[in-house]
Design a protein around this motif. Sequence first.
Motif, PDB file in Angstrom:
ATOM      1  N   VAL A 753      -4.664 -40.244  23.530  1.00 26.52           N
ATOM      2  CA  VAL A 753      -3.851 -40.792  24.732  1.00 26.52           C
ATOM      3  C   VAL A 753      -2.163 -40.339  25.082  1.00 26.52           C
ATOM      4  O   VAL A 753      -1.241 -40.200  24.324  1.00 26.52           O
ATOM      5  N   PRO A 754      -1.868 -40.366  25.773  1.00 22.07           N
ATOM      6  CA  PRO A 754      -0.636 -39.828  26.833  1.00 22.07           C
ATOM      7  C   PRO A 754       0.332 -40.513  25.987  1.00 22.07           C
ATOM      8  O   PRO A 754      -0.009 -42.209  26.493  1.00 22.07           O
ATOM      9  N   ALA A 755       1.168 -40.488  25.616  1.00 18.77           N
ATOM     10  CA  ALA A 755       2.494 -41.022  24.804  1.00 18.77           C
ATOM     11  C   ALA A 755       3.302 -41.988  25.265  1.00 18.77           C
ATOM     12  O   ALA A 755       3.106 -43.737  25.446  1.00 18.77           O
ATOM     13  N   GLY A 756       2.931 -42.069  26.882  1.00 11.30           N
ATOM     14  CA  GLY A 756       4.151 -43.288  27.821  1.00 11.30           C
ATOM     15  C   GLY A 756       2.490 -44.039  28.109  1.00 11.30           C
ATOM     16  O   GLY A 756       3.542 -45.369  28.649  1.00 11.30           O
ATOM     17  N   ALA A 757       1.446 -44.337  28.318  1.00  9.88           N
ATOM     18  CA  ALA A 757       0.456 -44.638  28.537  1.00  9.88           C
ATOM     19  C   ALA A 757       0.636 -46.217  27.423  1.00  9.88           C
ATOM     20  O   ALA A 757       1.028 -46.211  26.095  1.00  9.88           O
ATOM     21  N   GLN A 758       0.535 -47.165  28.982  1.00  8.26           N
ATOM     22  CA  GLN A 758       0.855 -48.359  27.070  1.00  8.26           C
ATOM     23  C   GLN A 758      -0.443 -49.417  27.796  1.00  8.26           C
ATOM     24  O   GLN A 758      -1.068 -49.708  29.147  1.00  8.26           O
ATOM     25  N   ILE A 759      -1.683 -49.031  26.536  1.00  5.48           N
ATOM     26  CA  ILE A 759      -3.147 -49.602  26.544  1.00  5.48           C
ATOM     27  C   ILE A 759      -3.340 -50.832  26.171  1.00  5.48           C
ATOM     28  O   ILE A 759      -2.615 -51.549  25.415  1.00  5.48           O
ATOM     29  N   PRO A 760      -4.196 -51.496  26.454  1.00  5.30           N
ATOM     30  CA  PRO A 760      -4.665 -53.187  26.125  1.00  5.30           C
ATOM     31  C   PRO A 760      -5.520 -53.209  24.683  1.00  5.30           C
ATOM     32  O   PRO A 760      -5.991 -51.749  24.855  1.00  5.30           O
ATOM     33  N   VAL A 761      -5.678 -53.530  23.947  1.00  3.43           N
ATOM     34  CA  VAL A 761      -5.594 -54.204  23.246  1.00  3.43           C
ATOM     35  C   VAL A 761      -6.069 -55.551  22.841  1.00  3.43           C
ATOM     36  O   VAL A 761      -6.570 -56.191  23.026  1.00  3.43           O
ATOM     37  N   MET A 762      -8.026 -55.473  22.670  1.00  2.00           N
ATOM     38  CA  MET A 762      -8.610 -56.680  22.319  1.00  2.00           C
ATOM     39  C   MET A 762      -9.222 -57.013  20.364  1.00  2.00           C
ATOM     40  O   MET A 762      -9.592 -56.001  19.824  1.00  2.00           O
ATOM     41  N   LEU A 763      -8.447 -58.076  19.947  1.00  2.00           N
ATOM     42  CA  LEU A 763      -9.024 -58.713  18.547  1.00  2.00           C
ATOM     43  C   LEU A 763     -10.344 -59.669  18.586  1.00  2.00           C
ATOM     44  O   LEU A 763     -10.606 -60.313  19.753  1.00  2.00           O
ATOM     45  N   ARG A 764     -11.295 -59.066  18.140  1.00  2.00           N
ATOM     46  CA  ARG A 764     -12.846 -59.674  18.033  1.00  2.00           C
ATOM     47  C   ARG A 764     -13.015 -60.156  16.596  1.00  2.00           C
ATOM     48  O   ARG A 764     -13.296 -59.398  15.827  1.00  2.00           O
ATOM     49  N   ASP A 765     -13.552 -61.504  16.687  1.00  2.00           N
ATOM     50  CA  ASP A 765     -14.498 -61.811  14.969  1.00  2.00           C
ATOM     51  C   ASP A 765     -12.830 -62.499  14.425  1.00  2.00           C
ATOM     52  O   ASP A 765     -13.352 -62.325  12.992  1.00  2.00           O
ATOM     53  N   ALA A 766     -12.165 -62.568  15.471  1.00  2.00           N
ATOM     54  CA  ALA A 766     -10.954 -62.562  14.517  1.00  2.00           C
ATOM     55  C   ALA A 766     -10.639 -64.246  13.791  1.00  2.00           C
ATOM     56  O   ALA A 766     -11.600 -64.815  14.281  1.00  2.00           O
ATOM     57  N   SER A 767     -10.412 -64.451  13.048  1.00  2.00           N
ATOM     58  CA  SER A 767     -10.536 -65.717  12.026  1.00  2.00           C
ATOM     59  C   SER A 767      -9.526 -66.453  12.602  1.00  2.00           C
ATOM     60  O   SER A 767      -7.640 -65.725  12.534  1.00  2.00           O
ATOM     61  N   PRO A 768      -8.879 -68.145  11.867  1.00  2.00           N
ATOM     62  CA  PRO A 768      -7.788 -68.265  12.600  1.00  2.00           C
ATOM     63  C   PRO A 768      -6.306 -67.612  12.131  1.00  2.00           C
ATOM     64  O   PRO A 768      -5.520 -67.897  12.530  1.00  2.00           O
ATOM     65  N   PRO A 798     -15.483 -54.153  26.469  1.00  2.00           N
ATOM     66  CA  PRO A 798     -15.989 -52.784  28.000  1.00  2.00           C
ATOM     67  C   PRO A 798     -16.409 -51.461  27.604  1.00  2.00           C
ATOM     68  O   PRO A 798     -15.895 -50.762  26.666  1.00  2.00           O
ATOM     69  N   LYS A 799     -17.475 -50.781  28.919  1.00  2.00           N
ATOM     70  CA  LYS A 799     -17.526 -49.584  28.390  1.00  2.00           C
ATOM     71  C   LYS A 799     -16.637 -48.537  28.188  1.00  2.00           C
ATOM     72  O   LYS A 799     -15.823 -48.830  28.684  1.00  2.00           O
ATOM     73  N   GLY A 800     -16.939 -47.317  27.726  1.00  2.00           N
ATOM     74  CA  GLY A 800     -15.933 -47.006  27.534  1.00  2.00           C
ATOM     75  C   GLY A 800     -13.995 -47.290  26.321  1.00  2.00           C
ATOM     76  O   GLY A 800     -13.301 -46.658  26.342  1.00  2.00           O
ATOM     77  N   GLU A 808     -10.784 -58.971   8.339  1.00  2.00           N
ATOM     78  CA  GLU A 808     -12.819 -59.152   8.960  1.00  2.00           C
ATOM     79  C   GLU A 808     -13.348 -58.596  10.657  1.00  2.00           C
ATOM     80  O   GLU A 808     -13.843 -59.124  11.316  1.00  2.00           O
ATOM     81  N   ALA A 809     -11.779 -59.197  11.256  1.00  2.00           N
ATOM     82  CA  ALA A 809     -12.242 -58.999  12.589  1.00  2.00           C
ATOM     83  C   ALA A 809     -11.802 -57.883  13.392  1.00  2.00           C
ATOM     84  O   ALA A 809     -12.412 -56.357  12.281  1.00  2.00           O
ATOM     85  N   ALA A 810     -12.565 -56.833  14.571  1.00  2.00           N
ATOM     86  CA  ALA A 810     -12.636 -55.527  15.432  1.00  2.00           C
ATOM     87  C   ALA A 810     -11.971 -55.144  16.017  1.00  2.00           C
ATOM     88  O   ALA A 810     -11.503 -56.279  16.477  1.00  2.00           O
ATOM     89  N   LEU A 811     -11.239 -54.181  16.054  1.00  2.00           N
ATOM     90  CA  LEU A 811      -9.672 -54.450  16.949  1.00  2.00           C
ATOM     91  C   LEU A 811     -10.458 -53.454  18.454  1.00  2.00           C
ATOM     92  O   LEU A 811     -11.481 -52.172  17.907  1.00  2.00           O
ATOM     93  N   VAL A 812     -11.081 -53.314  19.460  1.00  2.00           N
ATOM     94  CA  VAL A 812     -10.845 -53.035  20.372  1.00  2.00           C
ATOM     95  C   VAL A 812     -10.293 -52.041  21.884  1.00  2.00           C
ATOM     96  O   VAL A 812      -9.208 -52.941  21.940  1.00  2.00           O
ATOM     97  N   LEU A 813     -10.593 -50.957  21.314  1.00  2.00           N
ATOM     98  CA  LEU A 813      -9.186 -50.248  22.665  1.00  2.00           C
ATOM     99  C   LEU A 813     -10.056 -49.668  23.588  1.00  2.00           C
ATOM    100  O   LEU A 813     -11.296 -48.496  23.726  1.00  2.00           O
ATOM    101  N   PRO A 814     -10.410 -50.082  25.708  1.00  2.00           N
ATOM    102  CA  PRO A 814     -10.718 -49.678  26.766  1.00  2.00           C
ATOM    103  C   PRO A 814      -9.602 -48.428  26.905  1.00  2.00           C
ATOM    104  O   PRO A 814      -8.423 -48.539  27.215  1.00  2.00           O
ATOM    105  N   LEU A 815     -10.367 -47.074  26.121  1.00  2.00           N
ATOM    106  CA  LEU A 815      -9.377 -46.185  27.103  1.00  2.00           C
ATOM    107  C   LEU A 815     -10.134 -44.915  28.211  1.00  2.00           C
ATOM    108  O   LEU A 815      -9.656 -44.381  28.613  1.00  2.00           O
ATOM    109  N   ALA A 816     -12.025 -45.771  28.119  1.00  2.00           N
ATOM    110  CA  ALA A 816     -11.889 -45.248  29.820  1.00  2.00           C
ATOM    111  C   ALA A 816     -10.645 -44.732  30.968  1.00  2.00           C
ATOM    112  O   ALA A 816     -10.685 -43.540  30.915  1.00  2.00           O
TER     113      ALA A 816
END
Length: 887
Positions: A753-768, A798-800, A808-816
């Motif tokens: 991933v390019p160093a300067g790119a700011q990417i989104p991250v999503m957290l799924r199945d996270a506990s309170p 998301p795809k990609g 307990e959670a999953a980190l989801v990184l959409p990198l397409a």
Amino acid sequence: MLDKTYDPAEIEAKHYEAWEAKGVFASQVDSNAKPYTIMMPPPNVTGSLHMGHALTFTLQDALIRYHRMRGYDALWQPGTDHAGIATQMVVERNLAQDGRTRHDLGRPAFIDKVWEWKAESGGTITRQLRRLGASPDWSRERFTMDEGLSRAVVEVFVTLHKQGLLYRDKRLVNWDPKLHTAISDLEVESREVKGNLWHFRYPLSDDAERYVVVATTRPETMLGDTAVAVHPEDERYRDLIGRKVRLPLVGREIPIVADEYADPETGTGAVKITPAHDFNDFEVGRRHGLAMINVFDRDARIGGEAPVAYHGLDRYEARKRIVAEIEAFGLLEKVEPHTHMLPHGDRSGVVIEPWLTDQWYVDAATLAKPAIEAVEQGRTRFVPRQWENTYFEWMRNIQPWCVSRQIWWGHQIPAWYGPDGHVFVERSEAEAEAAARAHYGHDAKLTRDPDVLDTWFSSALWPFSTLGWPDRTPELARYYPTDVLVTGFDIIFFWVARMMMMGIHFMGEVPFRDVYIHALVRDERGQKMSKSKGNVIDPLDLIKDYGTDALRFTLCAMAAQGRDIKLAVGRVEGYRNFATKLWNAARYGQMNGCAPVPGFDPAAVSHRTNRWIVGALAQTAARAAEALDGYRFNEAAGALYQFTWGTYCDWYLEFTKPILNGSDEAAKAETRATTAWVLDQILHLLHPVMPFITEELWERLGADAGVARPQPLIAEPWPALEVSLVDPEAEAEMDWVVRLISTVRTVRSEMNVPAGAQIPVMLRDASPATLRRLEAHRGVITRMARLASIEVLSGPAPKGSVQVVLDEAALVLPLAEFVDIQAERQRLAKEIEKLSGEVAKIDQKLNNPSFVQRAPEEVVEEQRERRADAEAARSRYAEALARLQDA
């Protein structure tokens, strides 16, 4: 304010001079504190600092500084060894420049010259130890030829003689035909030499048509043969045992004896026995009562009892003549090329001769028994433990110890001979004269033995002679036995074992509780350093280029038990960068108003991030102390490095930037105080390994903040941090933040991933609880992981996207949007294939017994390391590819 850059050269001499002037290295014999003692292995007075010295003295200094800070009355006893042969050679070379020899001066004047040299040039090594930061009690410095230590040597020699444990005998020694003295095994260097194996026919005395063939690499010694040995179960020679052969050229009849020393699988199975010129043959000769015929003189020329026709010939001239004559008589069976090891004097460079001479010996077998028991019973323990086996192997098979040397510089043997050769061993000439008077009934002219004692004899007494023995001094009562000896495995036999024997015999107690055996310092390829290979690394050059602290930290960080150090200059440079990181962290603290606060209470901090760093510091201090107590220097250095560079600099200082830039004054004040206090504790913990930069920062941070430091850091106590400082909740929370950021950074790196790119991250199945952590640290996470956003995901990814499990959670990184997923799959697959090929290629080598057995040890080890690195890289790429399978 601290300077922008850290300059080691500017501060090292300043602080060392201040420490020495203030007497902070000194032990206190009248102290109520518990004593802790290390005996410095005395370097040769002729020596200069090499990498082996740098390692052993760095480790000792780390231990002594650590225990000094722990409140012990720490004595690191310094001194130097008179190094008999080495020192005599130095002075003789100086005389040779003026065209003179020691014989031109005579013994008394020559000894005066040696003392002059010692006064002018003998302090090089101790000056260099100061550059290394060594902090022994210099006020107690000793020299093995000091008057007090010389008195101890005489006392031991006389006592052992009167006890029947020291005697004169005619035995084989390592004779140096150039230096004209016996030398110890340690001074013998085996070198591979290409030569020949000559097969000679020895005719039977009672049957001239029949002969025994013997093979030898040294034809010249046959003049002293007194038997031929064959194995008692060798069917080829069974009928010959007890019969005789006629020794060619000499005509002497010698017996054929049965002895297991003869190996039926080696050569012809028949071995010529020359008891006066081979150590193994000497033992065979003793077992069978064979004559011992000396055929060399002190120059290794033919003489003694050899046929007069050969007298005066150099040993190699004699070899040529003997081979030619044997061939002329038709008794040369064959000649084979043969590569073998030959002993050379490490200083003279000439081939050593086993030579039969009258020498003084110590009954080492008797002295060894209680020294063996002491280790068996655990009164002295070796670290690592496996070195006990080396110690036992040698001690249980110990030979008489030759303690006399035919040189002038050293402790002259306290023995006098009467007109009839009767020997009087006494403490002084006056006592010898009195003993002679009593023996003869009248005064008799006495002649003192001209020999001196082996250097190892006086150094064997080092743990108690340096403390004042034979007098019963307060120092002896307080500091003996010592706590630990730090040394290399190569002198377990020559020094450690002899100190054990002498200490137990004369003090009734072992000389040290622990013996820490460190490994060798090799070059970066694992080869032993030597001038001939051109791979010697000079520690003084490294100190000049990178600073003493960087070298010391490198040696400690690489001192894993049982593993040699492969020293690359790049490693020292890396730890110089660590010193720079520490300096920059201190400067950052100053720039942000983080100053030491007198009376700061770490238990009172309330902010979660501050409670986390305080607890992490307490855990690090405990780990470092436990590692140092167990002589695991690499683990101590590793714990301090990881905490300082990683936890404190890379995480804590970054985590607290929003606090220091925020508007909550109470939080800012607490964080500034915590930042400064933790740094102060880091300086304490690092001081035993990195004394100079820590002392400088301690002094400057206090002075610049107007905080009076009551004493230099070297005299400060080791941090006493209670386990109650660890806040499990804060630890778990901040650990989660660190792991989340690290995981995102790893994925970014693996996926290009390019160093300067700011990417989104999503957290799924996270506990309170996880969501609460996210909200509390969202700003730090977004900034440090370079994220466009971090949100909660409720539906499908998301795809990609790349997904990574975090608790307990999953980190989801959409990198397409940022990388070509298909291209990344192909790239990773290619990398895996390439690395698999490399692993297979290396495995082919390592699975080949011929390669493993014949290749140099360092080459085999290098292949194993390459395989481990390739396997680790392949695993990382495989994990990355697995993440992309569903993307």
